[in-house]
Write a protein that holds these residues in place. Sequence first.
Motif, PDB file in Angstrom:
ATOM      1  N   ALA B  18      23.422   7.482 -13.940  1.00  0.00           N
ATOM      2  CA  ALA B  18      22.481   8.272 -14.741  1.00  0.00           C
ATOM      3  C   ALA B  18      21.781   9.297 -13.869  1.00  0.00           C
ATOM      4  N   GLU B  19      21.528   8.901 -12.612  1.00  0.00           N
ATOM      5  CA  GLU B  19      20.792   9.791 -11.721  1.00  0.00           C
ATOM      6  C   GLU B  19      21.699  10.841 -11.085  1.00  0.00           C
ATOM      7  N   LYS B  20      22.851  10.388 -10.568  1.00  0.00           N
ATOM      8  CA  LYS B  20      23.696  11.277  -9.776  1.00  0.00           C
ATOM      9  C   LYS B  20      24.999  11.650 -10.445  1.00  0.00           C
ATOM     10  N   GLY B  21      25.271  11.090 -11.595  1.00  0.00           N
ATOM     11  CA  GLY B  21      26.561  11.325 -12.234  1.00  0.00           C
ATOM     12  C   GLY B  21      27.625  10.411 -11.677  1.00  0.00           C
ATOM     13  N   GLU B  23      30.885  11.118 -10.762  1.00  0.00           N
ATOM     14  CA  GLU B  23      31.573  11.717  -9.606  1.00  0.00           C
ATOM     15  C   GLU B  23      30.622  11.886  -8.430  1.00  0.00           C
ATOM     16  N   GLY B  24      29.347  12.039  -8.717  1.00  0.00           N
ATOM     17  CA  GLY B  24      28.372  12.253  -7.666  1.00  0.00           C
ATOM     18  C   GLY B  24      27.935  10.983  -6.961  1.00  0.00           C
ATOM     19  N   LYS B 101      22.343   8.277 -21.110  1.00  0.00           N
ATOM     20  CA  LYS B 101      22.520   9.445 -20.261  1.00  0.00           C
ATOM     21  C   LYS B 101      23.919   9.482 -19.660  1.00  0.00           C
ATOM     22  N   GLN B 104      26.312  10.575 -22.296  1.00  0.00           N
ATOM     23  CA  GLN B 104      26.185  12.010 -22.548  1.00  0.00           C
ATOM     24  C   GLN B 104      26.925  12.823 -21.485  1.00  0.00           C
ATOM     25  N   GLN B 105      26.765  12.406 -20.242  1.00  0.00           N
ATOM     26  CA  GLN B 105      27.487  13.061 -19.148  1.00  0.00           C
ATOM     27  C   GLN B 105      28.980  13.014 -19.402  1.00  0.00           C
ATOM     28  N   LEU B 108      30.122  15.348 -21.983  1.00  0.00           N
ATOM     29  CA  LEU B 108      29.994  16.731 -21.547  1.00  0.00           C
ATOM     30  C   LEU B 108      31.124  17.114 -20.592  1.00  0.00           C
ATOM     31  N   VAL B 109      31.534  16.162 -19.767  1.00  0.00           N
ATOM     32  CA  VAL B 109      32.544  16.467 -18.769  1.00  0.00           C
ATOM     33  C   VAL B 109      33.944  16.134 -19.280  1.00  0.00           C
ATOM     34  N   GLN B 164      17.547  14.161 -22.824  1.00  0.00           N
ATOM     35  CA  GLN B 164      18.427  14.769 -21.837  1.00  0.00           C
ATOM     36  C   GLN B 164      17.831  14.708 -20.437  1.00  0.00           C
ATOM     37  N   SER B 165      16.577  15.021 -20.325  1.00  0.00           N
ATOM     38  CA  SER B 165      15.926  15.060 -19.021  1.00  0.00           C
ATOM     39  C   SER B 165      14.499  14.554 -19.162  1.00  0.00           C
ATOM     40  N   THR B 167      12.048  14.666 -17.030  1.00  0.00           N
ATOM     41  CA  THR B 167      11.060  15.642 -16.577  1.00  0.00           C
ATOM     42  C   THR B 167      10.858  16.738 -17.621  1.00  0.00           C
ATOM     43  N   MET B 168      11.988  17.185 -18.226  1.00  0.00           N
ATOM     44  CA  MET B 168      11.865  18.240 -19.220  1.00  0.00           C
ATOM     45  C   MET B 168      11.152  17.734 -20.457  1.00  0.00           C
TER      46      MET B 168
END
Lengths: 209, 209
Positions: B18-21, B23-24, B101, B104-105, B108-109, B164-165, B167-168
């Motif tokens: 959720a934080e880094k994805g 692949e990340g 999350k 959702q990623q 999206l990918v 989605q975010s 912070t947002m």
Amino acid sequence: MISDKKDHIINTAIELFAEKGFEGSSIRDLAAKADVNVAMVNYYFGSKDKLFEAIVERKAIFMRGVLDELRANSTLSEIEKVDLIIESYVNRFLAQPLFHKVLQQELLVSQRVSMHENVMSLFIKNTQDVVAILEKGMRKKVFRKVDPQMTFASIIGTINQVMQSKTMCNRLLNKDPDFDPYTDEHFKKRMLTHLRQLIHAHLLINNDL
Amino acid sequence: MISDKKDHIINTAIELFAEKGFEGSSIRDLAAKADVNVAMVNYYFGSKDKLFEAIVERKAIFMRGVLDELRANSTLSEIEKVDLIIESYVNRFLAQPLFHKVLQQELLVSQRVSMHENVMSLFIKNTQDVVAILEKGMRKKVFRKVDPQMTFASIIGTINQVMQSKTMCNRLLNKDPDFDPYTDEHFKKRMLTHLRQLIHAHLLINNDL
DNA sequence: GTTTAATTCAAACATTTGTTTAATTTTGTG
DNA sequence: CACAAAATTAAACAAATGTTTGAATTAAAC
């Protein structure tokens, strides 16, 4: 000449990142797809991260600016402004569907902090403008008492939802799997019509359909 | 005992992804965060990709099922059903914000095709159910003539937008940067109230506020 | 045409990646 | 306790990663 090649790399990168994600795409993938040498990316942009920043810098301009004129404009009624905002967002997002997808990924993952902050501050600015318009309409009693922030989230969220996945969008709207909804005028019209109808019903006290 | 450790790895992986994805995040990152040996992930799950599938398999159950009962139920009016659907989605998404999350990623990918198909077919099934309810309400003339698919997109899209975010979301709703909206009851209520008001105004011909 | 700078390239670099191995420890069972 | 299966480990593996190098090529300037 130079910027031609930089542009070409940027545009290819947007395609690739939209499809596989930033972390999921290697520079060698990108170089192959763009038909350039692996070293060129670092030669032109310095690093993979800076390439990402360059993409945002180059393309984010398309997302800015509409609301500035709207804020000053006093000849338009509040609902007319809202309609223009909706149309502007739909047009902008649809004009750069792949870049939009890359941005959405970024917001969802929020790894590259500086980027996250950039996109977010832009978003927040827009939010405040829209909220101000909604609140003015409420004070004038032409708008119902609504949650302005959540209303903005509904507008953006609806567009994002159908732009999240092409295949899902097509299945949602009963289209062919390989149909490209984002360049289709009927699709745009359908989205606009729905959003206008939804937000009008939500906002307007005297809503004559 | 075994499933304790598998669960622990799965939950840690959801946090990390959720934080880094996906692949990340590296398996070594995950192993360190979960405080297990690097080899354990492959020992228990076979591969990184299969770990992802295991996550979806384990957690996607929470997302299923509500609409099955609703479809059979005939004692409820259409608008009552819509209200239940909204509440159900909000509850489910808020119950697993990090897993949501990650999903959702993925959408999206859309790299891991099988996963994409899984989540999508589930989504499409839900869409059809909701669309059927909306169309029935339209035939009965208790609902306005609306775009049912796009209406569904607005419901889901609104929730996704604020989820989605973090912070947002906090800046959108004027909250503290480190406030956790997804466990806050006031936030849930605010989202529910807005969505109900929005969709009622959109759908109902005789909407007494 | 010569010189200088910018561009392009294949090759190499050091890390990091997911995964496997083979030895060791722990656990469960009779 | 003894034995077998399961779990855990550090180390190694090959492949892929972002990046750099230094030579070769092209373009620009004089």
